[in-house]
Design a protein around this motif. Sequence first.
Motif, PDB file in Angstrom:
ATOM      1  N   ARG A  33       0.823  -1.204   0.000  1.00 23.02           N
ATOM      2  CA  ARG A  33       0.000   0.000   0.000  1.00 23.02           C
ATOM      3  C   ARG A  33       0.860   1.258   0.000  1.00 23.02           C
ATOM      4  NH1 ARG A  33      -3.636   1.162   5.127  1.00 23.02           N
ATOM      5  NH2 ARG A  33      -4.277  -0.989   4.726  1.00 23.02           N
ATOM      6  N   PHE A  34       1.952   1.222   0.764  1.00 20.66           N
ATOM      7  CA  PHE A  34       2.841   2.382   0.811  1.00 20.66           C
ATOM      8  C   PHE A  34       3.422   2.675  -0.566  1.00 20.66           C
ATOM      9  CE2 PHE A  34       7.039   4.235   1.092  1.00 20.66           C
ATOM     10  CZ  PHE A  34       6.861   5.297   1.963  1.00 20.66           C
ATOM     11  N   LEU A  35       3.864   1.629  -1.269  1.00 23.45           N
ATOM     12  CA  LEU A  35       4.471   1.823  -2.579  1.00 23.45           C
ATOM     13  C   LEU A  35       3.493   2.427  -3.578  1.00 23.45           C
ATOM     14  CD1 LEU A  35       6.543  -1.476  -2.874  1.00 23.45           C
ATOM     15  CD2 LEU A  35       7.395   0.828  -2.405  1.00 23.45           C
ATOM     16  N   VAL A  36       2.218   2.137  -3.423  1.00 26.65           N
ATOM     17  CA  VAL A  36       1.214   2.676  -4.348  1.00 26.65           C
ATOM     18  C   VAL A  36       0.862   4.116  -4.002  1.00 26.65           C
ATOM     19  CG1 VAL A  36      -1.177   2.455  -5.128  1.00 26.65           C
ATOM     20  CG2 VAL A  36       0.251   0.416  -4.901  1.00 26.65           C
ATOM     21  N   VAL A  37       0.671   4.395  -2.727  1.00 27.91           N
ATOM     22  CA  VAL A  37       0.148   5.697  -2.307  1.00 27.91           C
ATOM     23  C   VAL A  37       1.241   6.739  -2.118  1.00 27.91           C
ATOM     24  CG1 VAL A  37      -1.141   6.903  -0.497  1.00 27.91           C
ATOM     25  CG2 VAL A  37      -1.828   4.589  -1.211  1.00 27.91           C
ATOM     26  N   SER A  38       2.429   6.317  -1.657  1.00 26.57           N
ATOM     27  CA  SER A  38       3.478   7.258  -1.279  1.00 26.57           C
ATOM     28  C   SER A  38       3.865   8.247  -2.378  1.00 26.57           C
ATOM     29  CB  SER A  38       4.726   6.496  -0.809  1.00 26.57           C
ATOM     30  OG  SER A  38       5.777   7.377  -0.510  1.00 26.57           O
ATOM     31  N   PRO A  39       4.054   7.806  -3.630  1.00 24.11           N
ATOM     32  CA  PRO A  39       4.419   8.786  -4.669  1.00 24.11           C
ATOM     33  C   PRO A  39       3.388   9.894  -4.830  1.00 24.11           C
ATOM     34  CG  PRO A  39       4.817   6.555  -5.439  1.00 24.11           C
ATOM     35  CD  PRO A  39       4.055   6.431  -4.161  1.00 24.11           C
ATOM     36  N   PHE A  40       2.105   9.557  -4.724  1.00 30.03           N
ATOM     37  CA  PHE A  40       1.064  10.577  -4.852  1.00 30.03           C
ATOM     38  C   PHE A  40       1.140  11.581  -3.700  1.00 30.03           C
ATOM     39  CE2 PHE A  40      -0.589   6.934  -7.194  1.00 30.03           C
ATOM     40  CZ  PHE A  40      -0.995   7.533  -8.384  1.00 30.03           C
ATOM     41  N   ILE A  41       1.449  11.073  -2.502  1.00 29.42           N
ATOM     42  CA  ILE A  41       1.587  11.968  -1.351  1.00 29.42           C
ATOM     43  C   ILE A  41       2.766  12.919  -1.546  1.00 29.42           C
ATOM     44  CG2 ILE A  41       2.063  12.087   1.125  1.00 29.42           C
ATOM     45  CD1 ILE A  41      -0.691  11.040   0.558  1.00 29.42           C
ATOM     46  N   GLY A  42       3.930  12.349  -1.889  1.00 28.71           N
ATOM     47  CA  GLY A  42       5.137  13.150  -2.035  1.00 28.71           C
ATOM     48  C   GLY A  42       5.012  14.198  -3.132  1.00 28.71           C
ATOM     49  N   TYR A  43       4.676  13.748  -4.351  1.00 26.10           N
ATOM     50  CA  TYR A  43       4.591  14.690  -5.468  1.00 26.10           C
ATOM     51  C   TYR A  43       3.423  15.651  -5.298  1.00 26.10           C
ATOM     52  CZ  TYR A  43       8.098  11.903  -7.896  1.00 26.10           C
ATOM     53  OH  TYR A  43       9.253  11.256  -8.241  1.00 26.10           O
ATOM     54  N   GLY A  44       2.366  15.199  -4.635  1.00 24.27           N
ATOM     55  CA  GLY A  44       1.236  16.093  -4.386  1.00 24.27           C
ATOM     56  C   GLY A  44       1.626  17.254  -3.478  1.00 24.27           C
ATOM     57  N   ILE A  45       2.376  16.951  -2.412  1.00 17.71           N
ATOM     58  CA  ILE A  45       2.811  18.008  -1.499  1.00 17.71           C
ATOM     59  C   ILE A  45       3.821  18.927  -2.178  1.00 17.71           C
ATOM     60  CG2 ILE A  45       4.098  18.462   0.633  1.00 17.71           C
ATOM     61  CD1 ILE A  45       2.762  16.007   1.835  1.00 17.71           C
ATOM     62  N   TYR A  46       4.771  18.352  -2.926  1.00 23.21           N
ATOM     63  CA  TYR A  46       5.751  19.192  -3.633  1.00 23.21           C
ATOM     64  C   TYR A  46       5.048  20.099  -4.634  1.00 23.21           C
ATOM     65  CZ  TYR A  46       9.061  15.731  -1.853  1.00 23.21           C
ATOM     66  OH  TYR A  46       9.789  14.890  -1.041  1.00 23.21           O
TER      67      TYR A  46
END
Length: 213
Positions: free
Chosen positions: A171-184
Amino acid sequence: MKLRPGLVLELAVNFLLPWLAYRLALPHLGETGALIASAVPPIAWSLIELVRFRRVDALSVMVVAGIVLSVAAMALGGSPRMLLLRESLVSGAVGVVFLLSLPMRRPLIFYLARATVAREMEGGAARFETLWRERPALVSAMRFITLVWGVGLTGETALRAWMALTWPIERFLVVSPFIGYGIYGALALWTLWYRKTMRSRVEVRVQPGGIAS
């Protein structure tokens, strides 16, 4: 910010060349050796800047610091959870540095902005120094941007660290990129909006009949 040749060269040296060095060195030196090799271009660029202009390039220092943190994180162990945390440590460290620089006479973002302006125009560094001394509104705006980015980056790291330690890895591998790039992306868009708003306020003040607040 316009993509001038100097800025393009700076971005290439600090981001493209480290990536190329890492990819080329990885099969021969392993991950740790490749990370060390990736630090060579920004270190060389920083030394050139020091010789030419008697100043250290702030962006290069940040890139090298991130690489050093990645190597240090590898030394903590290779467990799956630690590997998930590793990429977040860099942005978190940068965020903490932003926040720690706030009480200083010149926050970190001052040096990043000055280095950029110096490459965009002749005498840009001196011009930026003058504006910093003569325009309190610029100082306040830069400190506010530093605060927002510091809170945003440290918050992003805290959120992703919690996810890495508590969520299933898949789940982390799927969601984490969206969290990171979304905040940036949100931080970048907010910065553009804030700069545009501040510029509009300045233009209103300098117009005939404008009232300074």
